[in-house]
Each structure stands twice: as structure tokens, then as C-alpha cells.
Design a protein around this motif. Structure first.
Motif, PDB file in Angstrom:
ATOM      1  N   LEU A 125      38.404 -72.851  27.558  1.00 16.64           N
ATOM      2  CA  LEU A 125      38.156 -72.323  28.849  1.00 16.64           C
ATOM      3  C   LEU A 125      37.649 -73.193  29.959  1.00 16.64           C
ATOM      4  CD1 LEU A 125      36.531 -69.001  27.791  1.00 16.64           C
ATOM      5  CD2 LEU A 125      38.762 -69.398  28.178  1.00 16.64           C
ATOM      6  N   HIS A 126      37.139 -74.488  29.702  1.00 17.35           N
ATOM      7  CA  HIS A 126      36.481 -75.287  30.528  1.00 17.35           C
ATOM      8  C   HIS A 126      37.530 -76.314  31.143  1.00 17.35           C
ATOM      9  CE1 HIS A 126      32.399 -74.968  28.110  1.00 17.35           C
ATOM     10  NE2 HIS A 126      32.682 -73.740  28.882  1.00 17.35           N
ATOM     11  N   ARG A 127      38.282 -75.820  32.295  1.00 22.03           N
ATOM     12  CA  ARG A 127      39.562 -76.592  32.840  1.00 22.03           C
ATOM     13  C   ARG A 127      39.047 -77.003  34.187  1.00 22.03           C
ATOM     14  NH1 ARG A 127      43.315 -71.574  32.452  1.00 22.03           N
ATOM     15  NH2 ARG A 127      41.323 -70.433  32.547  1.00 22.03           N
ATOM     16  N   GLU A 128      39.276 -78.202  34.410  1.00 24.28           N
ATOM     17  CA  GLU A 128      39.118 -79.007  35.442  1.00 24.28           C
ATOM     18  C   GLU A 128      40.087 -78.730  36.684  1.00 24.28           C
ATOM     19  OE1 GLU A 128      36.222 -80.937  36.499  1.00 24.28           O
ATOM     20  OE2 GLU A 128      35.414 -80.585  34.659  1.00 24.28           O
ATOM     21  N   ASN A 129      39.470 -78.215  38.042  1.00 25.57           N
ATOM     22  CA  ASN A 129      40.395 -77.994  39.022  1.00 25.57           C
ATOM     23  C   ASN A 129      41.102 -76.678  38.916  1.00 25.57           C
ATOM     24  OD1 ASN A 129      39.620 -80.290  40.567  1.00 25.57           O
ATOM     25  ND2 ASN A 129      40.955 -81.680  39.114  1.00 25.57           N
ATOM     26  N   PHE A 130      40.436 -75.823  38.094  1.00 29.87           N
ATOM     27  CA  PHE A 130      40.924 -74.329  37.807  1.00 29.87           C
ATOM     28  C   PHE A 130      40.508 -73.586  39.159  1.00 29.87           C
ATOM     29  CE2 PHE A 130      40.640 -70.077  35.853  1.00 29.87           C
ATOM     30  CZ  PHE A 130      42.081 -70.056  35.644  1.00 29.87           C
TER      31      PHE A 130
END
Length: 223
Positions: free
Chosen positions: A172-177
């Protein structure tokens, strides 16, 4: 909302199943006979409101479902979709009025299907959830009490999810989401869509306040 390039990317990855194809998916993957199907609004996935025909083998259970076909990019991250599905199950067990996940004929929560688009083979993850009737908040007159209730439910949801655990939770930890609240500054690239008016000024002020008051304290917040 996307820029021109984003819209093109979205168009390339968003599923384009017909109602006939979607009906066939429900029957082949989930073993349910469709008597009525119609598209539902969606952003970059494809959703259908499905009514099923009860048979002697499917006499129990709901009659209405939502078939969700994830776009081809999201379908490349099955761990993420698996976690999302288990969150739905977890919240329902905790008493939230969420949909129920329906299992495939193979007893899975999702199924990956491949489609020959002519120039390439594209794969899509499909899920079936029970349909929840209701009205979008945007169609309901806003009142202080309604806003309070929304905030109360959001807070309860947040507290409940503190207890959720899953071995693939890190997906669930997505950069630039862009839908992640800590990425509010990413909205600046889309301000052009508001034109030059008071609404744009308000959004610019909110984004700047977020930078000044929130981003400087992000390290102290629980993720």
C-alpha cells in the motif's frame, strides 16, 4: 484528473469490456448467470452493476453485484489488490457497511484474465462484490450534521484499521500516489484545470498551508 499524457496513459490501460463480455466473465469466473448488466461510473478501472438469475444451484445469497475489472497497470500488482480485498473483508467483519467479496469458482478472491487486443495480450484482474444501494454524497444536500457523521465514520475507520494486519501490507505504500493525502502538493500540476478563479485561489492556499503546516510534521504522524 490528468494532463494530456495522463489521459492517454489512462485510455491505454483502462479496460473496455462490452456488457456481453462482462456477462460472460461473471458466468465463467464466478459461476453466476446474468439476467441484467449495466456500466457503472469508474475512473481507470471498469465497473458493472450485475443482476443475476437464480438457479437451483444458486438459491441463496444476494441478487445484485458489482463486477470490477482492474486496469492493466493495476493488474500487474496483485499483492496490492489482494490487500485491498482483505481490508474490505476485515471492515465488514468489524461492522462497517462494506460490500462482501465473492469468491471465484476456484475459491479465490480475484481472477487474472488475458485478452488479445490485437497488437498485444493484456491481463486484467477481476473481482465480484455485492452491490450496495445508496446515493453518492455529492447528490445529497450538505449539512453540518452530515459532515459530522462523515468525519465520525472516517475516524472510526482509521482507528479500526490500526488493527489490520497482512503480510503484504507494505504494497500500500506507493510513492507519488496522488490519492495519498501526504501527496497533496502533487495537485499543483493540475491547477490549470480550475482556470483563473476563486476556486483556484482557495486550492492554492490549501496546498501551501499543507506544505507549511503538515509536511514539516509528517515524520511525527502514524502511517
Amino acid at each position: 484528473m490528468s494532463s494530456g499524457g495522463g489521459q492517454q496513459s489512462q485510455a491505454l490501460t483502462k479496460p473496455t469490456f462490452s456488457e456481453v463480455q462482462a456477462s460472460a466473465l461473471v458466468e465463467s469466473v464466478f459461476g453466476l448467470k446474468v439476467c441484467k448488466i449495466q456500466p457503472l461510473p469508474s475512473y481507470d478501472d471498469q465497473n458493472f452493476h450485475v443482476c443475476i438469475l437464480r438457479t437451483k444451484d444458486t438459491t441463496d445469497g444476494p441478487n445484485e453485484y458489482v463486477l470490477k475489472i482492474s486496469n492493466s497497470e493495476s493488474s500487474k500488482t496483485p499483492d496490492l489488490i489482494e490487500v485491498q480485498s482483505h481490508i474490505i473483508i476485515f471492515l465488514r467483519a468489524a461492522g462497517f457497511p462494506t460490500a462482501s467479496m465473492c469468491r471465484t469458482k476456484g475459491d479465490n478472491l480475484t481472477s487474472l484474465i488475458s485478452v488479445d487486443s490485437g497488437s498485444e495480450i493484456k491481463s486484467y484482474l477481476v473481482r465480484l462484490l455485492t452491490y450496495l444501494p445508496g446515493r453518492p454524497i455529492a447528490e445529497i444536500p450538505i449539512s453540518p450534521q452530515l459532515l459530522y457523521e462523515i468525519g465520525r465514520v472516517a475516524a472510526k475507520l482509521d482507528k479500526t484499521l490500526e488493527k489490520f494486519h497482512h503480510p503484504k501490507l507494505s504494497s500500500l505504500h506507493r510513492e507519488n500516489f496522488i490519492w495519498n493525502l501526504k501527496n497533496v502538493p502533487l495537485l499543483e500540476k493540475y491547477l490549470y484545470a480550475l482556470g483563473q478563479n476563486r476556486n483556484r485561489e482557495i486550492v492554492e492556499q490549501v496546498v501551501q498551508l499543507f506544505k507549511d503546516e503538515v509536511m514539516t510534521k509528517l515524520s511525527h504522524f502514524r502511517e
